[in-house]
Scaffold this active site. Structure first.
Site, PDB file in Angstrom:
ATOM      1  CE  LYS A   1      -2.185   1.650   3.758  1.00 55.97           C
ATOM      2  NZ  LYS A   1      -1.976   3.126   3.802  1.00 55.97           N
TER       3      LYS A   1
ATOM      4  CE  LYS B   1      -7.680   6.621   4.159  1.00 50.18           C
ATOM      5  NZ  LYS B   1      -6.311   6.187   3.843  1.00 50.18           N
TER       6      LYS B   1
ATOM      7  CG  HIS C   1     -14.383  13.208  -0.462  1.00 53.55           C
ATOM      8  ND1 HIS C   1     -14.623  13.347   0.881  1.00 53.55           N
ATOM      9  CD2 HIS C   1     -15.537  13.579  -1.087  1.00 53.55           C
ATOM     10  CE1 HIS C   1     -15.864  13.783   1.073  1.00 53.55           C
ATOM     11  NE2 HIS C   1     -16.425  13.935  -0.118  1.00 53.55           N
TER      12      HIS C   1
ATOM     13  N   PRO D   1     -17.769  14.761  -8.906  1.00 59.67           N
ATOM     14  CG  PRO D   1     -19.952  13.929  -9.055  1.00 59.67           C
ATOM     15  CD  PRO D   1     -19.171  15.105  -8.559  1.00 59.67           C
ATOM     16  CG  ASN D   2     -15.661  16.525 -14.912  1.00 63.81           C
ATOM     17  OD1 ASN D   2     -15.878  15.713 -15.814  1.00 63.81           O
ATOM     18  ND2 ASN D   2     -14.796  17.529 -15.039  1.00 63.81           N
TER      19      ASN D   2
ATOM     20  CB  THR E   1      -8.930   2.127  11.580  1.00 63.16           C
ATOM     21  OG1 THR E   1      -7.728   2.650  10.998  1.00 63.16           O
ATOM     22  CG2 THR E   1      -9.541   1.115  10.633  1.00 63.16           C
TER      23      THR E   1
ATOM     24  CD  GLN F   1      -4.833   2.241  12.352  1.00 60.16           C
ATOM     25  OE1 GLN F   1      -5.995   2.619  12.410  1.00 60.16           O
ATOM     26  NE2 GLN F   1      -4.254   1.957  11.214  1.00 60.16           N
TER      27      GLN F   1
ATOM     28  N   GLY G   1       1.272  -2.328   8.548  1.00 58.28           N
ATOM     29  CA  GLY G   1       2.478  -1.594   8.210  1.00 58.28           C
ATOM     30  C   GLY G   1       3.497  -1.616   9.317  1.00 58.28           C
ATOM     31  NE  ARG G   2       1.623   2.749  12.536  1.00 54.70           N
ATOM     32  CZ  ARG G   2       0.784   3.705  12.928  1.00 54.70           C
ATOM     33  NH1 ARG G   2       1.225   4.685  13.705  1.00 54.70           N
ATOM     34  NH2 ARG G   2      -0.481   3.672  12.566  1.00 54.70           N
TER      35      ARG G   2
END
Length: 237
Positions: free
Chosen positions: A36, A65, A67, A70-71, A122, A191, A211-212
């Site tokens: 990732k 992520k 956001h 739409p276009n 999370t 987390q 990851g960590r």
């Protein structure tokens, strides 16, 4: 879905430098298939770094992520769809039209890139969630966003391991569940809604993200072995 001989583990490369990332990848190469890349490494290395990882043989999960309107998302998906990504994340809070535009753009290209919807981060607990989203219980948002990702044609949803039972009856069985917040033991970090790899897989995760616990381990190979054993235990049911 992953192959039977493929460990459903995505390693999060949340490292400070490209050099650190390359060093870590050399240590795990041949031991896992998925990595990732988040905002920092993408800002440092861009598409060139992504293609480098693809050329190394890794399946790249680009976690930006996205956001936006739409276009704008359509244009972004068109740009990302041709660089060899395994998957790209979009934030479910962007709404149906944004998600559907992303799926349509990907499909028009004939790209095999998977699209995953982010439900709720999370790092959120109920207190933090209510501060940012007053009047909407986090559990209801999780259920609705997971359903929206499914109904909009996305390949999967990203959620906490503790959210899997919450969304189970709102999505079709084939919707992939990608689960961060997975730990062998609590690290006392940011987390808050976590579970072990075994617990996450047993609860319905198709892929776990760690990851960590890998790259900060004193012995990465030993850490990978312990994580792999936990995942395989979960896969036994």
């Amino acid at each position: 879905m992953h192959r039977d001989d493929e460990l459903p583990l995505i390693m999060a490369l949340d490292l400070d430098t490209l050099a650190d990332a390359r060093k870590t990848l050399n240590l795990v190469r041949g031991k896992l298939d998925y990595v990732k890349i988040g905002p920092r490494l993408f800002a440092l290395g861009g598409v060139h770094f992504v293609k480098e990882m693809v050329d190394y043989g890794f399946k790249v999960f680009l976690d930006l992520k996205l956001h936006d309107i739409p276009n704008t998302i359509r244009l972004a998906v068109e740009a990302f769809g041709g660089i060899g990504l395994w998957s790209l994340t979009l934030h479910a809070a962007g709404g149906r039209r944004m998600l559907e535009e992303a799926v349509a753009a990907r499909d028009r290209m004939g790209s095999s890139m998977k699209l995953f919807g982010i439900s709720v981060l999370t790092s959120f607990n109920e207190e933090v969630w209510s501060e940012a989203t007053p009047g909407c219980p986090m559990e209801e948002a999780l259920r609705q966003r997971a359903w929206l990702c499914d109904d909009s044609g996305l390949d999967g949803v990203v959620c906490s391991p503790l959210d899997l039972p919450v969304i189970k009856d709102r999505v079709r069985p084939g919707l992939l569940k990608v689960v961060p917040g997975v730990r062998l033991t609590s690290l006392g970090d940011d987390q808050t809604r976590i579970a072990t790899p075994c617990q996450a897989i047993k609860n319905g995760a198709d892929y776990v993200v760690m990851g960590r616990p890998i790259y900060k381990a004193d012995d990465i190979e030993s850490a990978m072995n312990v994580i792999g054993d936990s995942i395989r235990e979960g896969l036994k049911g």
